[in-house]
Scaffold this motif. Sequence first.
Motif, PDB file in Angstrom:
ATOM      1  N   GLY A 133      -5.131  -2.274  10.107  1.00  0.00           N
ATOM      2  CA  GLY A 133      -5.306  -1.330  11.189  1.00  0.00           C
ATOM      3  C   GLY A 133      -4.961   0.075  10.722  1.00  0.00           C
ATOM      4  N   ILE A 134      -4.853   0.970  11.671  1.00  0.00           N
ATOM      5  CA  ILE A 134      -4.568   2.364  11.345  1.00  0.00           C
ATOM      6  C   ILE A 134      -3.087   2.598  11.079  1.00  0.00           C
ATOM      7  CG2 ILE A 134      -4.063   3.280  13.657  1.00  0.00           C
ATOM      8  CD1 ILE A 134      -6.072   5.553  12.980  1.00  0.00           C
ATOM      9  N   SER A 135      -2.290   1.537  11.172  1.00  0.00           N
ATOM     10  CA  SER A 135      -0.836   1.675  11.071  1.00  0.00           C
ATOM     11  C   SER A 135      -0.379   2.156   9.701  1.00  0.00           C
ATOM     12  CB  SER A 135      -0.153   0.353  11.416  1.00  0.00           C
ATOM     13  OG  SER A 135      -0.669  -0.708  10.641  1.00  0.00           O
ATOM     14  N   ILE A 136      -1.051   1.747   8.625  1.00  0.00           N
ATOM     15  CA  ILE A 136      -0.632   2.194   7.288  1.00  0.00           C
ATOM     16  C   ILE A 136      -0.686   3.711   7.204  1.00  0.00           C
ATOM     17  CG2 ILE A 136      -1.316   2.289   4.856  1.00  0.00           C
ATOM     18  CD1 ILE A 136      -2.065  -0.625   5.001  1.00  0.00           C
ATOM     19  N   TRP A 137      -1.808   4.262   7.576  1.00  0.00           N
ATOM     20  CA  TRP A 137      -2.001   5.718   7.508  1.00  0.00           C
ATOM     21  C   TRP A 137      -1.045   6.438   8.448  1.00  0.00           C
ATOM     22  CZ3 TRP A 137      -4.664   8.966  11.274  1.00  0.00           C
ATOM     23  CH2 TRP A 137      -4.869  10.272  10.823  1.00  0.00           C
ATOM     24  N   THR A 138      -0.881   5.918   9.653  1.00  0.00           N
ATOM     25  CA  THR A 138      -0.014   6.562  10.638  1.00  0.00           C
ATOM     26  C   THR A 138       1.435   6.569  10.179  1.00  0.00           C
ATOM     27  OG1 THR A 138      -1.481   5.900  12.433  1.00  0.00           O
ATOM     28  CG2 THR A 138       0.755   6.505  13.038  1.00  0.00           C
ATOM     29  N   VAL A 139       1.901   5.422   9.690  1.00  0.00           N
ATOM     30  CA  VAL A 139       3.286   5.343   9.209  1.00  0.00           C
ATOM     31  C   VAL A 139       3.489   6.276   8.016  1.00  0.00           C
ATOM     32  CG1 VAL A 139       4.987   3.835   8.109  1.00  0.00           C
ATOM     33  CG2 VAL A 139       3.695   3.026  10.097  1.00  0.00           C
ATOM     34  N   GLY A 140       2.533   6.272   7.092  1.00  0.00           N
ATOM     35  CA  GLY A 140       2.651   7.136   5.923  1.00  0.00           C
ATOM     36  C   GLY A 140       2.637   8.605   6.284  1.00  0.00           C
ATOM     37  N   LYS A 141       1.753   8.967   7.194  1.00  0.00           N
ATOM     38  CA  LYS A 141       1.637  10.372   7.598  1.00  0.00           C
ATOM     39  C   LYS A 141       2.921  10.873   8.253  1.00  0.00           C
ATOM     40  CE  LYS A 141      -0.810  11.328  11.210  1.00  0.00           C
ATOM     41  NZ  LYS A 141      -1.875  11.624  12.211  1.00  0.00           N
ATOM     42  N   ASN A 142       3.582  10.010   8.995  1.00  0.00           N
ATOM     43  CA  ASN A 142       4.786  10.399   9.727  1.00  0.00           C
ATOM     44  C   ASN A 142       6.077  10.070   8.986  1.00  0.00           C
ATOM     45  OD1 ASN A 142       3.205  11.284  11.909  1.00  0.00           O
ATOM     46  ND2 ASN A 142       3.111   9.223  12.768  1.00  0.00           N
ATOM     47  N   SER A 143       5.962   9.555   7.785  1.00  0.00           N
ATOM     48  CA  SER A 143       7.146   9.155   7.025  1.00  0.00           C
ATOM     49  C   SER A 143       7.916  10.368   6.487  1.00  0.00           C
ATOM     50  CB  SER A 143       6.728   8.267   5.848  1.00  0.00           C
ATOM     51  OG  SER A 143       7.820   7.997   4.991  1.00  0.00           O
ATOM     52  N   ASP A 162       9.341  10.219   3.729  1.00  0.00           N
ATOM     53  CA  ASP A 162       9.210  10.037   2.283  1.00  0.00           C
ATOM     54  C   ASP A 162       7.995  10.821   1.774  1.00  0.00           C
ATOM     55  OD1 ASP A 162       8.846   9.191  -0.312  1.00  0.00           O
ATOM     56  OD2 ASP A 162       9.050   7.054   0.129  1.00  0.00           O
ATOM     57  N   PRO A 163       8.186  11.825   0.928  1.00  0.00           N
ATOM     58  CA  PRO A 163       7.052  12.621   0.412  1.00  0.00           C
ATOM     59  C   PRO A 163       5.995  11.761  -0.289  1.00  0.00           C
ATOM     60  CG  PRO A 163       9.129  13.695  -0.096  1.00  0.00           C
ATOM     61  CD  PRO A 163       9.470  12.328   0.424  1.00  0.00           C
ATOM     62  N   LYS A 164       6.425  10.696  -0.955  1.00  0.00           N
ATOM     63  CA  LYS A 164       5.479   9.831  -1.663  1.00  0.00           C
ATOM     64  C   LYS A 164       4.526   9.162  -0.667  1.00  0.00           C
ATOM     65  CE  LYS A 164       5.155   5.796  -4.711  1.00  0.00           C
ATOM     66  NZ  LYS A 164       5.910   4.729  -5.434  1.00  0.00           N
ATOM     67  N   GLN A 165       5.076   8.664   0.445  1.00  0.00           N
ATOM     68  CA  GLN A 165       4.227   8.024   1.442  1.00  0.00           C
ATOM     69  C   GLN A 165       3.321   9.039   2.126  1.00  0.00           C
ATOM     70  OE1 GLN A 165       6.242   5.424   4.171  1.00  0.00           O
ATOM     71  NE2 GLN A 165       7.042   4.100   2.558  1.00  0.00           N
ATOM     72  N   GLN A 166       3.804  10.245   2.313  1.00  0.00           N
ATOM     73  CA  GLN A 166       2.972  11.291   2.894  1.00  0.00           C
ATOM     74  C   GLN A 166       1.774  11.595   2.002  1.00  0.00           C
ATOM     75  OE1 GLN A 166       5.311  14.771   3.834  1.00  0.00           O
ATOM     76  NE2 GLN A 166       6.882  13.573   4.884  1.00  0.00           N
ATOM     77  N   GLU A 167       1.995  11.634   0.696  1.00  0.00           N
ATOM     78  CA  GLU A 167       0.896  11.895  -0.244  1.00  0.00           C
ATOM     79  C   GLU A 167      -0.104  10.751  -0.248  1.00  0.00           C
ATOM     80  OE1 GLU A 167       0.092  14.627  -2.019  1.00  0.00           O
ATOM     81  OE2 GLU A 167       1.668  15.521  -0.778  1.00  0.00           O
ATOM     82  N   ILE A 168       0.395   9.523  -0.160  1.00  0.00           N
ATOM     83  CA  ILE A 168      -0.504   8.368  -0.096  1.00  0.00           C
ATOM     84  C   ILE A 168      -1.369   8.457   1.155  1.00  0.00           C
ATOM     85  CG2 ILE A 168      -0.561   5.866   0.272  1.00  0.00           C
ATOM     86  CD1 ILE A 168       1.842   5.657  -1.623  1.00  0.00           C
ATOM     87  N   ALA A 169      -0.770   8.838   2.284  1.00  0.00           N
ATOM     88  CA  ALA A 169      -1.531   8.965   3.528  1.00  0.00           C
ATOM     89  C   ALA A 169      -2.610  10.036   3.405  1.00  0.00           C
ATOM     90  CB  ALA A 169      -0.591   9.293   4.684  1.00  0.00           C
ATOM     91  N   TYR A 202       0.834  -1.208   0.000  1.00  0.00           N
ATOM     92  CA  TYR A 202       0.000   0.000   0.000  1.00  0.00           C
ATOM     93  C   TYR A 202       0.865   1.253   0.000  1.00  0.00           C
ATOM     94  CZ  TYR A 202      -4.081   2.917   1.094  1.00  0.00           C
ATOM     95  OH  TYR A 202      -5.088   3.866   1.061  1.00  0.00           O
ATOM     96  N   LEU A 203       1.851   1.295   0.876  1.00  0.00           N
ATOM     97  CA  LEU A 203       2.676   2.505   1.000  1.00  0.00           C
ATOM     98  C   LEU A 203       3.669   2.666  -0.145  1.00  0.00           C
ATOM     99  CD1 LEU A 203       3.289   2.567   4.853  1.00  0.00           C
ATOM    100  CD2 LEU A 203       1.974   4.208   3.502  1.00  0.00           C
ATOM    101  N   SER A 204       3.837   1.617  -0.937  1.00  0.00           N
ATOM    102  CA  SER A 204       4.674   1.748  -2.133  1.00  0.00           C
ATOM    103  C   SER A 204       3.858   2.151  -3.354  1.00  0.00           C
ATOM    104  CB  SER A 204       5.393   0.428  -2.419  1.00  0.00           C
ATOM    105  OG  SER A 204       4.474  -0.584  -2.799  1.00  0.00           O
ATOM    106  N   GLY A 205       2.536   2.267  -3.183  1.00  0.00           N
ATOM    107  CA  GLY A 205       1.667   2.692  -4.266  1.00  0.00           C
ATOM    108  C   GLY A 205       1.174   1.571  -5.152  1.00  0.00           C
ATOM    109  N   GLU A 206       1.444   0.310  -4.780  1.00  0.00           N
ATOM    110  CA  GLU A 206       1.020  -0.827  -5.587  1.00  0.00           C
ATOM    111  C   GLU A 206      -0.437  -1.213  -5.341  1.00  0.00           C
ATOM    112  OE1 GLU A 206       3.733  -4.158  -5.172  1.00  0.00           O
ATOM    113  OE2 GLU A 206       5.248  -2.782  -4.387  1.00  0.00           O
ATOM    114  N   LEU A 207      -0.999  -0.706  -4.271  1.00  0.00           N
ATOM    115  CA  LEU A 207      -2.274  -1.195  -3.757  1.00  0.00           C
ATOM    116  C   LEU A 207      -3.188  -0.022  -3.432  1.00  0.00           C
ATOM    117  CD1 LEU A 207      -3.375  -4.014  -2.895  1.00  0.00           C
ATOM    118  CD2 LEU A 207      -2.471  -3.549  -0.620  1.00  0.00           C
ATOM    119  N   SER A 208      -4.475  -0.165  -3.725  1.00  0.00           N
ATOM    120  CA  SER A 208      -5.427   0.914  -3.471  1.00  0.00           C
ATOM    121  C   SER A 208      -6.441   0.594  -2.389  1.00  0.00           C
ATOM    122  CB  SER A 208      -6.193   1.251  -4.759  1.00  0.00           C
ATOM    123  OG  SER A 208      -5.324   1.776  -5.725  1.00  0.00           O
TER     124      SER A 208
END
Length: 437
Positions: free
Chosen positions: A275-285, A287-294, A264-270
């Motif tokens: 849990g809420i961990s994907i969004w939390t990790v992305g938001k705090n990453s 990496d600008p790409k992961q932040q945008e995904i979050a 998900y955080l690599s952009g392969e998955l929609s």
Amino acid sequence: MSDFDRRSVLKAGLGGAALLAGPGIVPVRAAEWTNKPEPNASIRILRWKQFIQAEYDKFAEQTKKFAETTGVKVKLEAESWDDIRPKAAVAANVGAGPDLIIGTLDDAHKFPEKLIDVTDVANYLGAKYGGWYPVAEKYGKKGNSWIAIPQGATGGCMNYRISHMKAAGFEEFPKDLPGFLKLCQNLKKNNTPAGFALGHATGDANGWVHWLLWAHGGKLVNEKNEVVIESPETIAALEYVKQLYPTFIPGVLSWNDSNNNKAYLSGELSLTLNGISIWTVGKNSPDPKQQEIAKDTDHAALPIGPVGKPTEQQNIVIAYGYKYSKYPNAVKEFLRFMWEKENYDAWEVASNGYVAPPLPAYNDNPVWTSDPKITPFRDCLKRCLDNGYAGDLGYASAAVMGDFVLVDMFAEAATGSATPKEAAARAAERAKRYYQV
């Protein structure tokens, strides 16, 4: 809270100790707690390995605070879900190991006679904070006694990319199974696929296959613990997954609980269950790409099937202590201390809502409304069934889940390695090995 929910909470151990008033739960009388740790106590605690670092850091900080406050020495360790289960069983069998384990699901029900009776802790917390959710009580109790204290659930919701959902023709996440299938099919057409674990992923795979079975009205066992998986309702669920599976990203048959997060955080998955961990990790990453995904991510409860009500299976986390411990009072005092609302709330905030609370009184934590993307996780225990449904929790229910009987059944039907009827028959045969012992 509806009348049904109010009655359910009252039935789950509230009695006359508290009243439900307005949006929250207000205790009528203060609960009493007289337990004190043994002198010079020292306890070893094994808990689940963190997915959000801030969650573990706050837990460790509060553990240190407990030690400083009580004088109890504490050694804190963490292992993955799958490593805790065999270690917990070994500790029960040999009578040595951690004093307290915070593990998952119905593991405590595999060796209830080896565990410290924590009824006094559960009654204290239940009376003070308005009663336990019924599903939490089921995981915590064996007969009339509490053998474990539910910590909550590492709640699973649908994690989805907002822009990709809209591009697939949906303005909001579908609330029924036909809409959900159509969304996944359209995501696949747009080369922005969904993906749900079909490997031996303790949380993610078990979570969505149990939901889908129950949503169609199927169940592994009935109220008498008789295996009833070979049913028209099960076949309907397996026919559904045959349509759903082709919309998935390749590789889900070998996924564990971390693969969908990475995809998900690599952009392969929609779209996935997590849990809420994907969004939390992305938001705090960083990496600008992961932040945008979050930023483009939101969450939703799992769609409702023909049964007409929520049928989620959540990864319940529970704490249980062993009778071999030299310091059972210290174990119980740790549980009371860490579950007090002030401490639980602070830990919940640090985890960003990663664990849905087992006591409805904890729902007023500001973290749940600090961002609308967090709110769906708050009510996970309100929406879920226990993994032994519709029978009892115990050795058989734990063993069937640990053996991934339902996950394998869905994988076989989804891939066509077996017909739905054959897959259900094989699952029934495997389940009976545990239920007909």
